[in-house]
Design a protein around this motif. Sequence first.
Motif, PDB file in Angstrom:
ATOM      1  N   ASN A 167      90.242  54.544  10.618  1.00  0.00           N
ATOM      2  CA  ASN A 167      89.456  55.364  11.479  1.00  0.00           C
ATOM      3  C   ASN A 167      90.308  56.128  12.483  1.00  0.00           C
ATOM      4  OD1 ASN A 167      86.587  56.155  12.736  1.00  0.00           O
ATOM      5  ND2 ASN A 167      87.633  55.120  14.291  1.00  0.00           N
ATOM      6  N   ARG A 186      87.358  51.078   9.087  1.00  0.00           N
ATOM      7  CA  ARG A 186      86.834  52.053   8.557  1.00  0.00           C
ATOM      8  C   ARG A 186      86.152  53.224   9.150  1.00  0.00           C
ATOM      9  NH1 ARG A 186      81.602  51.015   4.574  1.00  0.00           N
ATOM     10  NH2 ARG A 186      80.813  51.360   6.517  1.00  0.00           N
ATOM     11  N   ASP A 187      85.314  52.602  10.141  1.00  0.00           N
ATOM     12  CA  ASP A 187      84.858  53.843  11.017  1.00  0.00           C
ATOM     13  C   ASP A 187      84.668  53.633  12.362  1.00  0.00           C
ATOM     14  OD1 ASP A 187      81.625  52.552   9.451  1.00  0.00           O
ATOM     15  OD2 ASP A 187      82.627  51.838  11.180  1.00  0.00           O
ATOM     16  N   THR A 240      91.943  59.599  11.380  1.00  0.00           N
ATOM     17  CA  THR A 240      91.270  60.557  10.936  1.00  0.00           C
ATOM     18  C   THR A 240      91.455  61.996  11.745  1.00  0.00           C
ATOM     19  OG1 THR A 240      89.462  59.803  12.396  1.00  0.00           O
ATOM     20  CG2 THR A 240      89.319  59.204  10.021  1.00  0.00           C
TER      21      THR A 240
END
Length: 261
Positions: free
Chosen positions: A100, A78-79, A103
Motif C-alpha cells: 500500500n 495490502r490497503d 501505490t
Amino acid sequence: MDEVKMEKLKIQLQQLMNKSHEFLHKIPPTQLYAAIGAVLFTIFFFSIVRLFKRGSSNTVVLTGLAGSGKTVLFYQLRDGSSHQGTVTSMEPNEGTFVLNSETTKKGKIKPVHIVDVPGHSRLRPKLDEFLPQAAGIVFVVDAVEFLPNVRAASEYLYDILTKASVVKKKIPLLLLCNKVDKVTAHTKDFIRKQLEKEIDKLRTSRTALSSADVTNEYSLGVPGEAFGFHQCYNKVTVAESSGLTGDISQLEQFIRDYIKA
C-alpha cells in the motif's frame, strides 16, 4: 513371431549405431568439440535459469501465535487499513499486491504474495504448505502479552528454525515485535533475549530425538555455548511494528530486502 521382431529390431539398432559412428568420424574434430561445447553450454544455461526462477519467489509468510496481530499487519500491507483493529483468522489470508505504501510510486513495482497463516495450534500445519515457496518469514510476537506466552512462542519459533524446508533454503526470518505503540509493550531487545534463553532450554530438552525426528529436524546453536539467533542457519533479524497505528516501515523494508521492487 516375437523373437523374429526382436531380432529385426536388434539388427536395425546395430545399423543405426554403425551409421552414427561413421557420421561422427566424418565430422572434423574442431566441429565436433564445438557441437559438444554448445550442448553443454545449453544444459548449463537452462540449469541456471531454472535455479534463478526457483530463487525468485515473491512470497512472504506471516506467522506467530494467535492474537499477535498478523492479520492486522496483512491488511496494513495490502490497503493501509487496520480492519477495525481486531481480526481473528481461521483460514490463511492470501493476496498478491503492491504494498500500500508503494501505490503512489511511479514505474513498475513487483507485487508481493503475502500469506497470513493462522496462529492457532491446530491450524499451524498449514504453514508447511507455504514454507517451500517462501522468500521470507515474518514471525510476529505480541510485545504486550509477551511474557505469558514466551514459552509457547519459543516452541513455535524453534520448530520453524529447525524445519528442513527453512534450513536448506536458508529462508531469512524477521522476528517482528508488534503492538509497540502500547505503554506496556516490551522492547525488542528484551524479547530477543528472552526468546534466546527459552530456545536454549528447548535445545537441552530436545536432545533425545527419535530417528524419525532426526530426518526432519536440525539442531540449533553451538554445543557448549548459550544460544543466540546469530547461530541460526538462516539470517534472523529483529524489528518493531504497530499494526493499529500503521507503523510497519521495518516490516516493509524486510519484504523489499528479499523481494526487490
